[in-house]
Each structure stands twice: as C-alpha cells, then as structure tokens.
Design a protein around this motif. Structure first.
Motif, PDB file in Angstrom:
ATOM      1  N   ASP A  93      19.329 -17.272  38.316  1.00  0.00           N
ATOM      2  CA  ASP A  93      19.860 -15.753  37.842  1.00  0.00           C
ATOM      3  C   ASP A  93      19.118 -15.149  36.047  1.00  0.00           C
ATOM      4  O   ASP A  93      20.070 -14.024  36.253  1.00  0.00           O
ATOM      5  CB  ASP A  93      21.478 -15.827  37.263  1.00  0.00           C
ATOM      6  CG  ASP A  93      22.343 -16.501  37.903  1.00  0.00           C
ATOM      7  OD1 ASP A  93      21.941 -17.076  39.646  1.00  0.00           O
ATOM      8  OD2 ASP A  93      22.839 -17.762  37.879  1.00  0.00           O
ATOM      9  N   GLY A  94      18.208 -14.998  36.613  1.00  0.00           N
ATOM     10  CA  GLY A  94      16.469 -14.181  35.870  1.00  0.00           C
ATOM     11  C   GLY A  94      17.121 -14.380  34.097  1.00  0.00           C
ATOM     12  O   GLY A  94      16.414 -13.833  33.311  1.00  0.00           O
ATOM     13  N   SER A  95      17.746 -15.417  33.522  1.00  0.00           N
ATOM     14  CA  SER A  95      17.408 -15.563  32.766  1.00  0.00           C
ATOM     15  C   SER A  95      16.102 -16.378  32.087  1.00  0.00           C
ATOM     16  O   SER A  95      15.923 -17.490  32.916  1.00  0.00           O
ATOM     17  CB  SER A  95      18.912 -16.997  32.631  1.00  0.00           C
ATOM     18  OG  SER A  95      18.886 -17.590  30.973  1.00  0.00           O
ATOM     19  N   PRO A  96      15.852 -16.043  30.781  1.00  0.00           N
ATOM     20  CA  PRO A  96      14.178 -16.671  30.565  1.00  0.00           C
ATOM     21  C   PRO A  96      14.411 -17.856  29.762  1.00  0.00           C
ATOM     22  O   PRO A  96      13.453 -18.089  29.388  1.00  0.00           O
ATOM     23  CB  PRO A  96      14.121 -15.251  29.172  1.00  0.00           C
ATOM     24  CG  PRO A  96      15.431 -14.686  29.090  1.00  0.00           C
ATOM     25  CD  PRO A  96      15.753 -14.826  30.331  1.00  0.00           C
ATOM     26  N   SER A  97      15.628 -18.171  29.765  1.00  0.00           N
ATOM     27  CA  SER A  97      15.712 -19.566  28.978  1.00  0.00           C
ATOM     28  C   SER A  97      14.827 -20.855  29.906  1.00  0.00           C
ATOM     29  O   SER A  97      15.189 -21.037  31.061  1.00  0.00           O
ATOM     30  CB  SER A  97      17.340 -19.993  28.515  1.00  0.00           C
ATOM     31  OG  SER A  97      17.814 -18.829  27.825  1.00  0.00           O
ATOM     32  N   PHE A  98      14.372 -21.081  29.413  1.00  0.00           N
ATOM     33  CA  PHE A  98      13.779 -22.615  29.582  1.00  0.00           C
ATOM     34  C   PHE A  98      12.663 -22.278  30.739  1.00  0.00           C
ATOM     35  O   PHE A  98      12.474 -23.540  30.824  1.00  0.00           O
ATOM     36  CB  PHE A  98      14.650 -23.656  29.985  1.00  0.00           C
ATOM     37  CG  PHE A  98      15.587 -24.454  29.015  1.00  0.00           C
ATOM     38  CD1 PHE A  98      15.283 -25.192  28.283  1.00  0.00           C
ATOM     39  CD2 PHE A  98      17.381 -23.967  29.190  1.00  0.00           C
ATOM     40  CE1 PHE A  98      16.093 -25.546  26.618  1.00  0.00           C
ATOM     41  CE2 PHE A  98      17.895 -24.209  28.123  1.00  0.00           C
ATOM     42  CZ  PHE A  98      17.688 -25.030  26.917  1.00  0.00           C
ATOM     43  N   THR A  99      12.215 -21.273  30.311  1.00  0.00           N
ATOM     44  CA  THR A  99      11.410 -20.165  31.298  1.00  0.00           C
ATOM     45  C   THR A  99       9.854 -20.133  30.655  1.00  0.00           C
ATOM     46  O   THR A  99       8.730 -20.707  32.111  1.00  0.00           O
ATOM     47  CB  THR A  99      11.547 -19.324  31.782  1.00  0.00           C
ATOM     48  OG1 THR A  99      11.937 -18.230  31.316  1.00  0.00           O
ATOM     49  CG2 THR A  99      13.346 -19.602  32.682  1.00  0.00           C
ATOM     50  N   GLY A 100       9.931 -20.748  29.419  1.00  0.00           N
ATOM     51  CA  GLY A 100       8.390 -19.972  28.925  1.00  0.00           C
ATOM     52  C   GLY A 100       7.957 -22.306  29.072  1.00  0.00           C
ATOM     53  O   GLY A 100       8.729 -22.997  29.581  1.00  0.00           O
ATOM     54  N   GLY A 101       6.772 -22.141  27.848  1.00  0.00           N
ATOM     55  CA  GLY A 101       6.704 -23.331  27.620  1.00  0.00           C
ATOM     56  C   GLY A 101       6.866 -24.427  26.298  1.00  0.00           C
ATOM     57  O   GLY A 101       7.797 -23.957  25.386  1.00  0.00           O
ATOM     58  N   SER A 102       6.434 -25.053  26.272  1.00  0.00           N
ATOM     59  CA  SER A 102       6.962 -26.562  25.418  1.00  0.00           C
ATOM     60  C   SER A 102       5.185 -27.507  25.393  1.00  0.00           C
ATOM     61  O   SER A 102       4.946 -28.138  26.040  1.00  0.00           O
ATOM     62  CB  SER A 102       7.876 -27.182  25.656  1.00  0.00           C
ATOM     63  OG  SER A 102       8.185 -27.751  26.422  1.00  0.00           O
ATOM     64  N   VAL A 103       6.011 -27.550  23.696  1.00  0.00           N
ATOM     65  CA  VAL A 103       4.678 -29.078  23.613  1.00  0.00           C
ATOM     66  C   VAL A 103       5.198 -29.736  22.886  1.00  0.00           C
ATOM     67  O   VAL A 103       6.449 -29.582  22.595  1.00  0.00           O
ATOM     68  CB  VAL A 103       4.238 -28.268  22.986  1.00  0.00           C
ATOM     69  CG1 VAL A 103       2.918 -26.495  23.185  1.00  0.00           C
ATOM     70  CG2 VAL A 103       4.304 -27.452  21.335  1.00  0.00           C
ATOM     71  N   VAL A 104       4.931 -30.428  23.015  1.00  0.00           N
ATOM     72  CA  VAL A 104       5.286 -32.061  22.351  1.00  0.00           C
ATOM     73  C   VAL A 104       4.599 -32.537  21.301  1.00  0.00           C
ATOM     74  O   VAL A 104       3.547 -32.879  20.843  1.00  0.00           O
ATOM     75  CB  VAL A 104       4.758 -33.521  23.279  1.00  0.00           C
ATOM     76  CG1 VAL A 104       5.185 -34.992  22.295  1.00  0.00           C
ATOM     77  CG2 VAL A 104       5.581 -34.014  24.674  1.00  0.00           C
ATOM     78  N   ALA A 105       5.895 -32.395  20.172  1.00  0.00           N
ATOM     79  CA  ALA A 105       5.360 -32.575  18.524  1.00  0.00           C
ATOM     80  C   ALA A 105       4.995 -33.918  18.159  1.00  0.00           C
ATOM     81  O   ALA A 105       4.410 -34.637  17.070  1.00  0.00           O
ATOM     82  CB  ALA A 105       6.304 -31.843  17.734  1.00  0.00           C
ATOM     83  N   ARG A 106       6.037 -34.885  18.858  1.00  0.00           N
ATOM     84  CA  ARG A 106       6.160 -36.062  18.102  1.00  0.00           C
ATOM     85  C   ARG A 106       6.144 -37.197  18.894  1.00  0.00           C
ATOM     86  O   ARG A 106       7.558 -37.426  20.127  1.00  0.00           O
ATOM     87  CB  ARG A 106       6.952 -36.064  16.563  1.00  0.00           C
ATOM     88  CG  ARG A 106       7.058 -37.922  16.445  1.00  0.00           C
ATOM     89  CD  ARG A 106       7.923 -37.575  15.076  1.00  0.00           C
ATOM     90  NE  ARG A 106       8.403 -38.917  14.870  1.00  0.00           N
ATOM     91  CZ  ARG A 106       7.642 -40.136  13.701  1.00  0.00           C
ATOM     92  NH1 ARG A 106       6.999 -39.208  13.713  1.00  0.00           N
ATOM     93  NH2 ARG A 106       8.229 -40.958  13.214  1.00  0.00           N
ATOM     94  N   HIS A 107       6.407 -37.938  19.415  1.00  0.00           N
ATOM     95  CA  HIS A 107       6.645 -39.971  20.759  1.00  0.00           C
ATOM     96  C   HIS A 107       6.952 -40.545  19.370  1.00  0.00           C
ATOM     97  O   HIS A 107       6.451 -40.915  18.669  1.00  0.00           O
ATOM     98  CB  HIS A 107       5.739 -40.033  21.251  1.00  0.00           C
ATOM     99  CG  HIS A 107       5.743 -38.923  22.721  1.00  0.00           C
ATOM    100  ND1 HIS A 107       6.647 -39.256  22.825  1.00  0.00           N
ATOM    101  CD2 HIS A 107       4.731 -38.190  23.609  1.00  0.00           C
ATOM    102  CE1 HIS A 107       5.779 -37.635  24.542  1.00  0.00           C
ATOM    103  NE2 HIS A 107       5.076 -38.217  24.150  1.00  0.00           N
ATOM    104  N   GLU A 108       8.387 -41.153  19.462  1.00  0.00           N
ATOM    105  CA  GLU A 108       8.536 -42.700  19.430  1.00  0.00           C
ATOM    106  C   GLU A 108       9.135 -43.865  20.139  1.00  0.00           C
ATOM    107  O   GLU A 108       9.596 -43.376  20.789  1.00  0.00           O
ATOM    108  CB  GLU A 108       9.373 -42.393  18.232  1.00  0.00           C
ATOM    109  CG  GLU A 108       9.258 -43.697  17.084  1.00  0.00           C
ATOM    110  CD  GLU A 108      10.584 -43.103  15.546  1.00  0.00           C
ATOM    111  OE1 GLU A 108      11.350 -44.055  15.276  1.00  0.00           O
ATOM    112  OE2 GLU A 108      10.640 -42.193  15.346  1.00  0.00           O
TER     113      GLU A 108
END
Length: 144
Positions: free
Chosen positions: A44-59
C-alpha cells in the motif's frame, strides 16, 4: 508468532560425507530471512522494509547432521530483539522429530544510497513486535 519457511534440499547442498555442508545452512537461513522480510512489507505504498539490509552477525549451533532427502526441511524464525537500528532474528531448522540447527542473525537496515545504516521506523517496530518471542518480550528485550 513465528514465520515458517519450507526449504527444499538440493543434491548440490551435500558434501563428500553425504550431509548438508555447514556453509549451506547459512544460505538456508538467508532464504528464510528473505521470505520473512518480504512477508513483513505492508504494501500500500508504505516504505517499510522496502530498503536494504545487511547482516552484522551470525551465530550458529549445529545440532544434528541433515542428510539429503526429497522432502523439504522447515525453518521457523522469529524476532528476539529490536533496537533502534538493528533486529535479531532467531531460527530453528527442523522437521517433525529433529532440530538440526539453531541460529541467530543480527540484521541492520541499510540505506544504500547514503551508504550507511538507518534506524528502524515506528511502523517497522510495530510489525516486528508481532514476531517477537514471548520470552524475549517478557524479559524486556525490545529497545525503543
């Protein structure tokens, strides 16, 4: 609430010992996380979660070997922590009888145009809280 992802096993995922290679599990987690993030986007045109992301840590805790089979493995994932500029996602890779792996990933929303991390919006926090683990919620793991 937990997000469920059905992950197919591929013949190429196996190593010389006939089980899923440890590094392949990271790809399984990525597939599940991408499916989860697509599910979160409100549309519905919301910008939420539409940009990117990066992983900072895996465990990762490898609990049992997973051998090739034709049926997929289930990956359950949920949120354990929400901070101003990151979230922690927990996972279990399993089937009905066996848990093969438990893991967590710290994910940072990232503005690729500005080449820097960004804060989680109020709308994103509200959506993420729906997937917050009850035990984490009771312990006050949500940082506002």
């Amino acid at each position: 609430m937990r997000h469920l992802y059905s992950c197919p096993l591929r013949w190429s995922d196996m190593d010389a010992f006939g089980h899923v290679n440890n590094a392949v599990f990271v790809r399984y987690l990525e597939e599940a996380r991408i499916d989860f993030m697509r599910h979160l986007a409100p549309g519905d045109g919301s910008p939420s979660f539409t940009g990117g992301s990066v992983v900072a840590r895996h465990e990762i805790d490898y609990l049992r070997q997973l051998v090739h089979r034709h049926s997929p493995v289930s990956i359950e994932l949920w949120v354990t922590k929400i901070s101003a500029a990151s979230m922690t996602i927990a996972y279990e890779v399993k089937d009905e009888d066996t848990t093969y792996l438990r893991a967590s990933t710290v994910v940072v929303p990232f503005d690729f145009e500005r080449e820097r991390p960004r804060r989680i919006t109020a709308e994103e926090k509200a959506i993420l809280k729906e997937f917050l683990d009850d035990a984490s919620h009771q312990e006050g793991a949500v940082a506002v």
